[in-house]
Design a protein around this motif. Structure first.
Motif, PDB file in Angstrom:
ATOM      1  N   THR A  22       0.855  -1.184   0.000  1.00 29.43           N
ATOM      2  CA  THR A  22       0.000   0.000   0.000  1.00 29.43           C
ATOM      3  C   THR A  22       0.891   1.233   0.000  1.00 29.43           C
ATOM      4  OG1 THR A  22      -1.775  -1.128   1.195  1.00 29.43           O
ATOM      5  CG2 THR A  22      -1.775   1.258   1.291  1.00 29.43           C
TER       6      THR A  22
ATOM      7  N   CYS B 214      -4.236   1.596  -2.468  1.00 26.22           N
ATOM      8  CA  CYS B 214      -4.352   0.323  -1.768  1.00 26.22           C
ATOM      9  C   CYS B 214      -4.954  -0.715  -2.718  1.00 26.22           C
ATOM     10  CB  CYS B 214      -5.210   0.471  -0.508  1.00 26.22           C
ATOM     11  SG  CYS B 214      -6.909   0.971  -0.823  1.00 26.22           S
ATOM     12  N   LYS B 215      -5.114  -1.916  -2.222  1.00 24.34           N
ATOM     13  CA  LYS B 215      -5.696  -3.014  -3.004  1.00 24.34           C
ATOM     14  C   LYS B 215      -5.001  -3.144  -4.354  1.00 24.34           C
ATOM     15  CE  LYS B 215     -10.131  -2.477  -0.731  1.00 24.34           C
ATOM     16  NZ  LYS B 215     -11.538  -2.133  -0.846  1.00 24.34           N
TER      17      LYS B 215
ATOM     18  N   SER C 279      -3.022  -4.661  -7.390  1.00 20.05           N
ATOM     19  CA  SER C 279      -2.927  -5.946  -8.070  1.00 20.05           C
ATOM     20  C   SER C 279      -1.817  -5.865  -9.103  1.00 20.05           C
ATOM     21  CB  SER C 279      -4.255  -6.293  -8.757  1.00 20.05           C
ATOM     22  OG  SER C 279      -4.088  -7.398  -9.614  1.00 20.05           O
TER      23      SER C 279
ATOM     24  N   GLU D  82      -6.599   0.945  -5.874  1.00 23.46           N
ATOM     25  CA  GLU D  82      -7.694   1.813  -5.464  1.00 23.46           C
ATOM     26  C   GLU D  82      -7.114   3.059  -4.792  1.00 23.46           C
ATOM     27  OE1 GLU D  82     -11.524   1.807  -2.452  1.00 23.46           O
ATOM     28  OE2 GLU D  82     -10.929  -0.093  -3.404  1.00 23.46           O
TER      29      GLU D  82
END
Length: 184
Positions: free
Chosen positions: A58, A78-79, A81, A88
């Motif tokens: 993050t 964050c999140k 991939s 995000e």
């Protein structure tokens, strides 16, 4: 409107105390993280902050006014991939005396520069509460496109409201020439 010079710093211990009054300010947290709704004490904030500092994968940045060295919020990605080259976006300007001055829009551009320019992402998403009309306008100005509506996804003040899902893609960002934003 006065032009602000801000810098993004890695979120760290020196920024912790800034969060104490912010998360106790009902107006400041109204449309922010659900976790902020549950925080009532400095110990609650410490527990959350410790978790944020220990997160892997993050990008957590403190938003600092360049001329005063005052932390006014935090933002990041964050999140993430790696497989999908996506993340995000989040932002929280906790110091309400700095709302409406363009700081959030500048921070958004700077974080997009990190995501697309430094991390090589292809897609950055966000969700925003429908009643937060100023944020929706700011995200649109930054190039985010509306993707959908999450019905009754947020409960605030005893009432449900919808959230919007928005995103921006690398090629859209490149067309807006955000990669030339200077990061102090």
């Amino acid at each position: 409107m006065r032009e602000f010079k801000i810098r993004l710093e890695s979120l760290g211990e020196s920024h912790r105390a800034s969060f104490y009054p912010w998360v106790k300010d009902e107006e400041a947290v109204r449309y922010s993280l659900s976790a902020f709704q549950r925080m009532k004490t400095d110990a609650d904030t410490d527990k959350w902050f410790d978790g944020v500092l220990s997160e892997k994968g993050t990008v957590n940045k403190a938003v600092v006014l360049h001329d005063t060295d005052v932390c006014v919020g935090y933002a990041g990605l964050c999140k993430m991939s790696k497989a999908n080259k996506s993340a995000e976006y989040f932002i929280f300007i906790g110091d309400r005396s700095n709302w409406g001055k363009g700081i959030g829009s500048l921070v958004t551009k700077m974080i997009l520069n990190i995501g697309f320019g430094e991390l090589g992402l292809n897609r950055i998403t966000l969700t925003v509460s429908e009643p937060n009309v100023w944020a929706v306008k700011a995200y649109r100005r930054s190039g985010f496109q509306m993707e959908g509506r999450l019905r009754q996804a947020c409960l605030r003040d005893g009432e449900y409201h919808d959230k919007f899902a928005m995103s921006i893609l690398r090629d859209e960002w490149e067309k807006q020439n955000h990669k030339n934003i200077h990061i102090c």
